[in-house]
Design a protein around this motif. Structure first.
Motif, mmCIF file in Angstrom:
data_model
loop_
_atom_site.group_PDB
_atom_site.id
_atom_site.type_symbol
_atom_site.label_atom_id
_atom_site.label_comp_id
_atom_site.label_asym_id
_atom_site.label_seq_id
_atom_site.Cartn_x
_atom_site.Cartn_y
_atom_site.Cartn_z
ATOM 1 N N ALA A 220 4.208 2.825 -3.579
ATOM 2 C CA ALA A 220 4.999 1.413 -2.961
ATOM 3 C C ALA A 220 6.094 1.923 -3.059
ATOM 4 O O ALA A 220 7.149 1.482 -1.806
ATOM 5 C CB ALA A 220 5.090 -0.243 -3.545
ATOM 6 N N ILE A 221 7.149 2.575 -4.578
ATOM 7 C CA ILE A 221 8.518 2.532 -4.291
ATOM 8 C C ILE A 221 8.624 3.816 -3.271
ATOM 9 O O ILE A 221 8.931 3.942 -2.590
ATOM 10 C CB ILE A 221 8.264 3.413 -5.490
ATOM 11 C CG1 ILE A 221 8.774 1.666 -6.941
ATOM 12 C CG2 ILE A 221 9.822 4.381 -5.938
ATOM 13 C CD1 ILE A 221 8.468 2.323 -8.046
ATOM 14 N N ARG A 222 7.294 5.162 -2.972
ATOM 15 C CA ARG A 222 7.442 5.740 -2.579
ATOM 16 C C ARG A 222 7.577 5.392 -0.912
ATOM 17 O O ARG A 222 8.568 5.866 -0.133
ATOM 18 C CB ARG A 222 6.199 6.878 -2.358
ATOM 19 C CG ARG A 222 6.441 7.610 -3.738
ATOM 20 C CD ARG A 222 5.420 8.933 -3.307
ATOM 21 N NE ARG A 222 3.822 8.697 -2.983
ATOM 22 C CZ ARG A 222 3.527 8.247 -3.452
ATOM 23 N NH1 ARG A 222 3.220 8.943 -5.023
ATOM 24 N NH2 ARG A 222 2.224 7.983 -3.925
ATOM 25 N N LYS A 223 7.033 4.253 -0.558
ATOM 26 C CA LYS A 223 7.266 3.808 0.798
ATOM 27 C C LYS A 223 8.706 2.859 1.110
ATOM 28 O O LYS A 223 9.368 3.213 2.230
ATOM 29 C CB LYS A 223 6.267 2.964 0.802
ATOM 30 C CG LYS A 223 4.791 3.480 0.794
ATOM 31 C CD LYS A 223 3.834 1.976 1.494
ATOM 32 C CE LYS A 223 2.324 2.673 2.338
ATOM 33 N NZ LYS A 223 0.914 1.763 2.086
ATOM 34 N N LEU A 224 9.556 2.536 0.176
ATOM 35 C CA LEU A 224 10.561 2.318 -0.018
ATOM 36 C C LEU A 224 11.333 2.919 0.181
ATOM 37 O O LEU A 224 12.905 2.715 0.567
ATOM 38 C CB LEU A 224 11.086 1.153 -1.039
ATOM 39 C CG LEU A 224 10.128 -0.065 -1.566
ATOM 40 C CD1 LEU A 224 9.764 -0.685 -2.857
ATOM 41 C CD2 LEU A 224 10.495 -1.329 -0.520
ATOM 42 N N VAL A 225 11.091 4.074 -0.632
ATOM 43 C CA VAL A 225 12.683 5.279 -0.553
ATOM 44 C C VAL A 225 12.912 6.166 0.943
ATOM 45 O O VAL A 225 13.933 5.899 1.063
ATOM 46 C CB VAL A 225 12.180 6.484 -1.486
ATOM 47 C CG1 VAL A 225 12.959 7.691 -1.174
ATOM 48 C CG2 VAL A 225 11.654 6.054 -2.889
ATOM 49 N N PHE A 226 11.933 5.924 1.923
ATOM 50 C CA PHE A 226 12.354 5.803 2.964
ATOM 51 C C PHE A 226 10.553 5.690 3.647
ATOM 52 O O PHE A 226 10.122 6.520 4.194
ATOM 53 C CB PHE A 226 12.259 7.317 3.813
ATOM 54 C CG PHE A 226 13.143 7.593 4.866
ATOM 55 C CD1 PHE A 226 14.510 8.591 4.673
ATOM 56 C CD2 PHE A 226 12.102 8.426 6.204
ATOM 57 C CE1 PHE A 226 14.923 8.157 6.254
ATOM 58 C CE2 PHE A 226 12.695 8.070 7.114
ATOM 59 C CZ PHE A 226 14.733 8.128 6.706
ATOM 60 N N PRO A 227 10.983 3.986 4.385
ATOM 61 C CA PRO A 227 9.985 3.736 4.928
ATOM 62 C C PRO A 227 9.684 4.236 6.543
ATOM 63 O O PRO A 227 10.235 5.030 7.419
ATOM 64 C CB PRO A 227 10.912 2.071 4.977
ATOM 65 C CG PRO A 227 11.751 1.539 4.295
ATOM 66 C CD PRO A 227 12.315 3.503 4.414
ATOM 67 N N ALA A 228 8.746 4.250 7.081
ATOM 68 C CA ALA A 228 7.803 4.580 8.033
ATOM 69 C C ALA A 228 7.839 3.623 9.024
ATOM 70 O O ALA A 228 7.711 3.597 10.536
ATOM 71 C CB ALA A 228 6.979 5.866 7.906
ATOM 72 N N HIS A 229 8.689 2.251 8.778
ATOM 73 C CA HIS A 229 8.608 1.206 10.107
ATOM 74 C C HIS A 229 10.079 1.056 10.452
ATOM 75 O O HIS A 229 11.040 1.068 9.458
ATOM 76 C CB HIS A 229 7.939 0.362 9.176
ATOM 77 C CG HIS A 229 8.022 0.099 8.549
ATOM 78 N ND1 HIS A 229 8.861 -0.834 8.181
ATOM 79 C CD2 HIS A 229 7.514 -0.254 7.125
ATOM 80 C CE1 HIS A 229 9.542 -1.554 6.990
ATOM 81 N NE2 HIS A 229 7.833 -1.105 5.929
ATOM 82 N N LEU A 230 9.754 0.282 11.691
ATOM 83 C CA LEU A 230 12.011 -0.192 11.880
ATOM 84 C C LEU A 230 11.381 -1.502 11.365
ATOM 85 O O LEU A 230 10.488 -2.147 10.528
ATOM 86 C CB LEU A 230 11.193 -0.367 13.410
ATOM 87 C CG LEU A 230 11.204 1.158 14.431
ATOM 88 C CD1 LEU A 230 11.134 0.176 15.766
ATOM 89 C CD2 LEU A 230 11.925 1.636 14.048
ATOM 90 N N PRO A 231 13.002 -2.014 10.682
ATOM 91 C CA PRO A 231 13.361 -2.741 9.888
ATOM 92 C C PRO A 231 12.927 -3.944 11.132
ATOM 93 O O PRO A 231 13.033 -3.729 12.044
ATOM 94 C CB PRO A 231 14.482 -2.583 9.755
ATOM 95 C CG PRO A 231 15.850 -2.107 11.163
ATOM 96 C CD PRO A 231 14.379 -0.941 11.399
ATOM 97 N N PRO A 232 13.190 -4.838 10.566
ATOM 98 C CA PRO A 232 13.039 -6.755 11.354
ATOM 99 C C PRO A 232 13.832 -6.755 11.884
ATOM 100 O O PRO A 232 15.131 -6.406 11.964
ATOM 101 C CB PRO A 232 12.770 -7.841 10.171
ATOM 102 C CG PRO A 232 12.951 -7.025 8.951
ATOM 103 C CD PRO A 232 13.271 -5.498 9.095
#
Length: 425
Positions: A358-370
């Motif tokens: 989960a932390i790895r996904k937060l370091v650099f998210p692969a999705h656009l922000p809301p």
């Protein structure tokens, strides 16, 4: 950027010292505060203006300088700006209060179990005058069994459901617009509200032990509004502060408000007994309270900490305490509206493989922000293009944020891991 590579420019150093002076003036006598501010001019104040706004400290600072009789420390342009901000924020606070009073009355008529959170309920212990507090939205705690009825009441006031996140329903109303720092204190047509759902269950004695069972109706300008009990308010302040320490952005004003509440109740033994009991039964309640009190003590050294507070700090997990001591001030004084240093704290709080993923996904998210804006019925082409432009700019800003803050996180994580290795030897 200079901090990223291990050096600090003269302008950045002056900005940091001015921020330190701002926080220190809440404990310092008038002469000492005036001497600390003396070296700074208009340009210095302009450099930290964004921080003063997003930290929620602008109006508290103006009020403190007036209390000390040294508002002359502010350059005339800054003083005029803050005075205008206060006028605007007073109007905004009054509009929020009127909305809160009307909503509370409607919820009460439907026999919904609820309590208003934050905002005016922090008066007078944490906030002398509600108009000094920068408040963005309204927050209500509602019994989970009343969620559907509460949602209908809120929607009758023109709100639409925007998102559901865990036990929280987020609502928007009015015409959406791009965030504008020049207008953050003004009454806006766009409004937001959150309903926080609370499951209510009975204890072994058959009596409810949750926050809504301890609510008290308080009079605010002739309007009777249910609020949390005094002890619950302080515990929720600590939990709210700790939740944001575990997220991207934390306001310095939240620490000041907690500190003031602690000082107002420092000699009330029965109050602290209630706080201790409530914190013990809240998930992460004791850790949150200890971390919040420690951060308050670090940022405002002369704040009185009661015996229970000192015990809560001493019981903090060593790595949580080290994180607060290492990064707490840096997070609160940062010019950026967010950071990724919180990921180190999350890692120490909740280990395990799933948490690391989960932390790895937060370091650099692969999705656009809301999205931060929304279309309206009958929206013209020009308005739509302007909205798309705003969204595109926001996406680019978030991309830049992830790059810069991700680099800072990588550097600090490496230092943190080396430090943990040295301690464990």
């Amino acid at each position: 950027m200079s901090r990223l590579f291990g050096f600090e420019s003269e302008a950045a150093s002056r900005a940091r010292r001015l921020k330190d002076a701002v926080l220190a003036c809440f404990d310092a006598p008038a002469q000492e505060a005036e001497e600390r501010f003396a070296e700074f001019g208009l340009r210095d104040w302009q450099r930290i203006l964004y921080w003063i706004d997003i930290s929620g400290m602008a109006l508290y600072l103006l009020d403190r300088l007036k209390e000390l009789g040294i508002e002359r420390c502010l350059p005339e342009e800054m003083r005029a700006r803050f005075e205008q901000n206060l006028v605007e924020n007073r109007e905004r606070t009054e509009a929020l209060f009127q909305e809160a009073a009307a909503l509370s009355d409607a919820l009460r008529r439907q026999e919904i179990s609820f309590a208003l959170l934050k905002g005016i309920t922090l008066t007078p212990e944490s906030v002398r005058d509600p108009a000094l507090r920068w408040q963005i939205d309204l927050d209500y705690l509602v019994a989970a069994r009343d969620a559907t009825a509460a949602r209908h009441v809120v929607m009758d006031f023109g709100y639409t459901l925007h998102a559901v996140c865990g036990n929280t329903m987020e609502f928007w109303a009015g015409e959406s617009s791009a965030p504008d720092m020049r207008n953050i204190y003004r009454v806006r047509s766009q409004r937001s509200l959150e309903l926080h759902m609370l499951s209510t269950t009975a204890g072994r004695d058959g009596k409810r032990q949750d926050r809504l069972a301890r609510i008290a109706a308080r009079d605010f300008g002739g309007a009777k509004i249910p609020t949390l009990s005094p002890a619950d308010i302080l515990v929720q302040q600590a939990l709210h502060l700790f939740k944001h320490l575990c997220g991207e952005h934390t306001r310095a004003s939240w620490v000041l408000e907690l500190r003031r509440h602690v000082e107002a109740r420092s000699n009330d033994g029965s109050f602290w007994e209630s706080v201790e009991q409530i914190a013990r039964h809240e998930p992460q309640g004791e850790v949150a309270l200890g971390a919040a009190l420690l951060l308050s003590k670090l940022m405002f050294p002369l704040a009185a900490v009661p015996a229970f507070g000192a015990t809560a700090i001493s019981k903090l997990p060593s790595k949580v305490r080290m994180w607060v001591e290492s990064f707490g001030a840096r997070v609160l004084l940062a010019d950026s509206s967010g950071n990724k240093l919180y990921l180190i704290l999350r890692k120490e709080l909740r280990g395990g493989r799933e948490q690391r993923k989960a932390i790895r996904k937060l370091v650099f998210p692969a999705h656009l922000p809301p999205p931060i804006t929304r279309g309206v019925e009958g929206e013209g082409l020009g308005a739509r293009l302007a909205r798309y432009k705003t969204e595109a700019y926001y996406v680019l800003m978030r991309l830049w944020f992830h790059i810069i803050e991700g680099l800072k996180y990588a550097i600090e994580l490496s230092r943190w891991q080396r430090r943990m290795t040295e301690i464990s030897r």
